[in-house]
Design an enzyme around this catalytic site. Structure first.
Site, mmCIF file in Angstrom:
data_model
loop_
_atom_site.group_PDB
_atom_site.id
_atom_site.type_symbol
_atom_site.label_atom_id
_atom_site.label_comp_id
_atom_site.label_asym_id
_atom_site.label_seq_id
_atom_site.Cartn_x
_atom_site.Cartn_y
_atom_site.Cartn_z
ATOM 1 C CG LEU A 38 -2.130 1.010 1.005
ATOM 2 C CD1 LEU A 38 -3.126 0.628 0.130
ATOM 3 C CD2 LEU A 38 -2.730 0.835 2.275
ATOM 4 N N GLY A 39 1.369 1.076 -1.148
ATOM 5 C CA GLY A 39 2.796 2.582 -1.259
ATOM 6 C C GLY A 39 2.215 3.641 -1.818
ATOM 7 N NE ARG A 40 6.238 5.844 -4.592
ATOM 8 C CZ ARG A 40 8.096 6.220 -4.379
ATOM 9 N NH1 ARG A 40 8.269 7.134 -4.267
ATOM 10 N NH2 ARG A 40 8.104 4.556 -5.068
ATOM 11 C CB ILE A 41 0.973 2.675 -7.081
ATOM 12 C CG1 ILE A 41 2.407 3.257 -8.220
ATOM 13 C CG2 ILE A 41 -0.232 1.803 -8.138
ATOM 14 C CD1 ILE A 41 3.123 2.380 -8.642
ATOM 15 N NE ARG A 76 9.416 -4.199 3.890
ATOM 16 C CZ ARG A 76 9.952 -3.280 3.286
ATOM 17 N NH1 ARG A 76 11.381 -3.989 3.142
ATOM 18 N NH2 ARG A 76 10.151 -2.437 2.691
ATOM 19 N N GLY A 125 2.932 -5.216 -10.251
ATOM 20 C CA GLY A 125 3.786 -4.942 -9.324
ATOM 21 C C GLY A 125 5.104 -5.675 -10.599
ATOM 22 N NE ARG A 126 9.732 -4.372 -10.960
ATOM 23 C CZ ARG A 126 9.315 -3.143 -12.028
ATOM 24 N NH1 ARG A 126 7.434 -3.771 -12.377
ATOM 25 N NH2 ARG A 126 9.796 -2.089 -12.532
ATOM 26 C CG ASP A 160 1.366 -4.687 -16.799
ATOM 27 O OD1 ASP A 160 1.144 -4.872 -18.122
ATOM 28 O OD2 ASP A 160 1.140 -4.195 -15.903
ATOM 29 C CD GLU A 176 7.093 -8.165 -17.590
ATOM 30 O OE1 GLU A 176 8.092 -6.895 -17.948
ATOM 31 O OE2 GLU A 176 6.782 -8.303 -16.831
ATOM 32 C CG HIS A 198 5.544 -4.505 -17.985
ATOM 33 N ND1 HIS A 198 6.526 -5.005 -17.175
ATOM 34 C CD2 HIS A 198 5.360 -3.197 -17.249
ATOM 35 C CE1 HIS A 198 7.458 -4.096 -16.757
ATOM 36 N NE2 HIS A 198 6.400 -2.715 -16.336
HETATM 37 P P1 NDP Z 1 6.105 1.881 -3.452
HETATM 38 O O1 NDP Z 1 7.847 2.134 -2.585
HETATM 39 O O2 NDP Z 1 5.486 3.937 -2.901
HETATM 40 O O3 NDP Z 1 5.678 1.439 -2.123
HETATM 41 C C1 NDP Z 1 6.137 -0.183 -2.437
HETATM 42 C C2 NDP Z 1 4.857 -0.375 -0.919
HETATM 43 O O4 NDP Z 1 5.541 -2.735 -0.903
HETATM 44 C C3 NDP Z 1 5.354 -0.225 0.581
HETATM 45 O O5 NDP Z 1 3.338 0.220 0.859
HETATM 46 C C4 NDP Z 1 5.596 -0.827 0.877
HETATM 47 O O6 NDP Z 1 5.105 -0.989 2.363
HETATM 48 C C5 NDP Z 1 5.597 -2.650 0.045
HETATM 49 N N1 NDP Z 1 6.435 -3.275 0.499
HETATM 50 C C6 NDP Z 1 7.406 -3.362 0.234
HETATM 51 N N2 NDP Z 1 8.379 -4.734 0.494
HETATM 52 C C7 NDP Z 1 6.688 -5.211 0.732
HETATM 53 C C8 NDP Z 1 7.186 -7.100 1.447
HETATM 54 N N3 NDP Z 1 8.234 -7.543 1.309
HETATM 55 N N4 NDP Z 1 6.329 -7.379 1.919
HETATM 56 C C9 NDP Z 1 4.786 -6.473 1.840
HETATM 57 N N5 NDP Z 1 4.476 -5.900 1.788
HETATM 58 C C10 NDP Z 1 5.730 -4.651 0.997
HETATM 59 O O7 NDP Z 1 5.919 1.840 -5.240
HETATM 60 P P2 NDP Z 1 5.718 2.120 -5.808
HETATM 61 O O8 NDP Z 1 3.646 1.916 -5.053
HETATM 62 O O9 NDP Z 1 5.399 3.657 -6.109
HETATM 63 O O10 NDP Z 1 5.514 1.043 -6.335
HETATM 64 C C11 NDP Z 1 5.305 -0.054 -6.461
HETATM 65 C C12 NDP Z 1 6.169 -0.946 -6.892
HETATM 66 O O11 NDP Z 1 5.022 -1.917 -8.368
HETATM 67 C C13 NDP Z 1 7.284 -0.529 -8.245
HETATM 68 O O12 NDP Z 1 8.093 -0.826 -7.435
HETATM 69 C C14 NDP Z 1 7.613 -1.195 -9.061
HETATM 70 O O13 NDP Z 1 8.305 -2.569 -9.397
HETATM 71 C C15 NDP Z 1 6.272 -1.794 -9.384
HETATM 72 N N6 NDP Z 1 5.043 -1.278 -10.693
HETATM 73 C C16 NDP Z 1 4.906 -1.757 -11.949
HETATM 74 C C17 NDP Z 1 4.489 -1.373 -12.839
HETATM 75 C C18 NDP Z 1 3.696 -1.196 -14.261
HETATM 76 O O14 NDP Z 1 3.970 -1.235 -14.910
HETATM 77 N N7 NDP Z 1 3.146 -2.864 -14.366
HETATM 78 C C19 NDP Z 1 4.482 0.304 -12.750
HETATM 79 C C20 NDP Z 1 5.111 0.963 -11.824
HETATM 80 C C21 NDP Z 1 5.251 0.048 -10.904
HETATM 81 P P3 NDP Z 1 5.787 -1.490 3.976
HETATM 82 O O15 NDP Z 1 7.773 -1.050 3.132
HETATM 83 O O16 NDP Z 1 5.605 -1.082 4.708
HETATM 84 O O17 NDP Z 1 6.563 -3.467 3.411
#
Ligand code: NDP
Length: 319
Positions: free
Chosen positions: A152-155, A175, A231-232, A256, A261, A279
């Protein structure tokens, strides 16, 4: 003598990046591969890199005057940030400007997956509506679902906000819990998967997230379960997902991103209960232009002020 800094551009990048950079900097284009193919003379004058995708440690080691790497995209798992940090090289990414586009795509993929809308369109295009009658009812619906957001980050937050008007229940796994949201937090992915019937993954690629969505998590999601991954690809154990989709361990998946890939397993392509995208979550002209501008603006800010606009946390700037 030339006061323009030289920037290395490996392989393909959004044309707006090179167009805008060439007005301010000297650019050196090289093939994008495991090894840096460059003359010793060019290697000596490179001060920054604008890159989409991988940037390994051996490239950084070849460039003695390197100060900055501007990476296209918010996920920068392809850039060796440890090697950069060890050399004092600052890495920037393109956060926030793509949040809305990626969240919109996640919702579209979710609806496509549960309601089989791409398959219904193919039914129409192939003339089967007229020849055979209505498209079969979708076994699944979004109504009444409990959606778990993995990350639950930016996206992830933008995805959650978009889900609210769909009247689904929303929970999440990170986390650390976010103090600014009211959704139910689960400290483990397995706990979240046990509680929900729909899982949307939007976490970065890290050692912890690789293979996190495994056979056990899929079993916990259950026979009505829907998995969406924007995500990935590395977050999902792909063979385990294929097995779960074939066995009815979960009901459907929308993807996606993929492990290797642009290779997509034929098993996924052949499965009827899967919706696949190449993607494209951020792939609109306006959003990719905004990402390109942020790559360029990071480099301009670096050479004008000595500070990048959006450095990644692993390569902090001196305050
Ligand atoms: P942010 O860093 O804002 O958010 C990442 C989130 O993931 C945070 O809420 C973090 O919370 C959580 N997180 C990280 N590690 C773990 C873990 N081990 N277990 C549970 N939660 C975890 O990133 P964005 O939202 O900006 O982007 C997320 C990802 O989405 C990018 O890194 C990219 O890989 C992917 N992406 C894919 C795209 C596509 O084209 N399909 C386009 C854009 C992004 P916490 O740190 O508290 O665990």
């Amino acid at each position: 003598t030339n006061s323009r800094a030289t920037i290395l551009v490996p392989g393909r990048i959004n044309p707006r990046v090179t167009e805008r950079l060439s007005a301010r900097f000297d650019l050196v284009a090289v093939p994008h591969g495991p090894d840096l193919e460059i003359s010793a003379e060019d290697a000596e004058r490179i001060r920054a890199i604008a890159v989409s995708g991988a940037l390994p440690a051996n490239w950084i080691a070849r460039l003695p005057r390197l100060e900055m790497i501007a990476s296209f995209g918010v996920g920068y798992d392809g850039v060796d940030v440890r090697a950069a940090a060890a050399r004092g090289v600052v890495v920037s990414n393109t956060p926030d400007v793509l949040n809305d586009e990626v969240a919109d795509t996640a919702i579209a993929l979710l609806l496509n997956t549960v309601r089989q809308l791409p398959q219904a369109e193919t039914w129409l295009r192939n003339g089967r509506w007229a020849s055979e009658g209505p498209f079969p009812l979708s076994p699944l619906s979004l109504k009444g679902r409990h959606v778990g957001i993995h990350g639950l980050g930016r996206i992830g937050l933008e995805i959650a906000r978009r889900l609210e008007p769909f009247k689904v229940k929303i929970s999440y796994c990170t986390r650390r819990p976010r103090p600014d949201v009211g959704y139910c937090h689960f400290p483990t992915l397995l706990g979240l998967a046990e509680a929900v019937d729909t899982l949307i993954s939007i976490v970065p690629k890290t050692p912890e997230t690789i293979g996190a969505i495994d056979a056990e998590v899929l079993r916990a999601l259950g026979p009505r379960g829907v998995l969406i991954n924007v995500g990935r690809g590395t977050t999902v154990d792909e063979p385990a997902l294929i097995a779960a989709l074939k066995a009815g361990t979960i009901a459907a998946a929308g993807l996606d991103v993929f492990m290797n890939e642009p290779q997509v397993p034929q098993d996924l392509i052949d499965l009827p209960n899967v919706s696949l995208l190449p993607h494209v979550a951020s792939a609109s002209v306006p959003t990719r232009n905004a990402m390109a501008d942020l790559v360029v603006d990071n480099l301009i800010a670096w050479f004008d002020t000595g500070r990048a606009l959006t450095p990644v946390p692993e390569t902090p700037q001196k305050t």
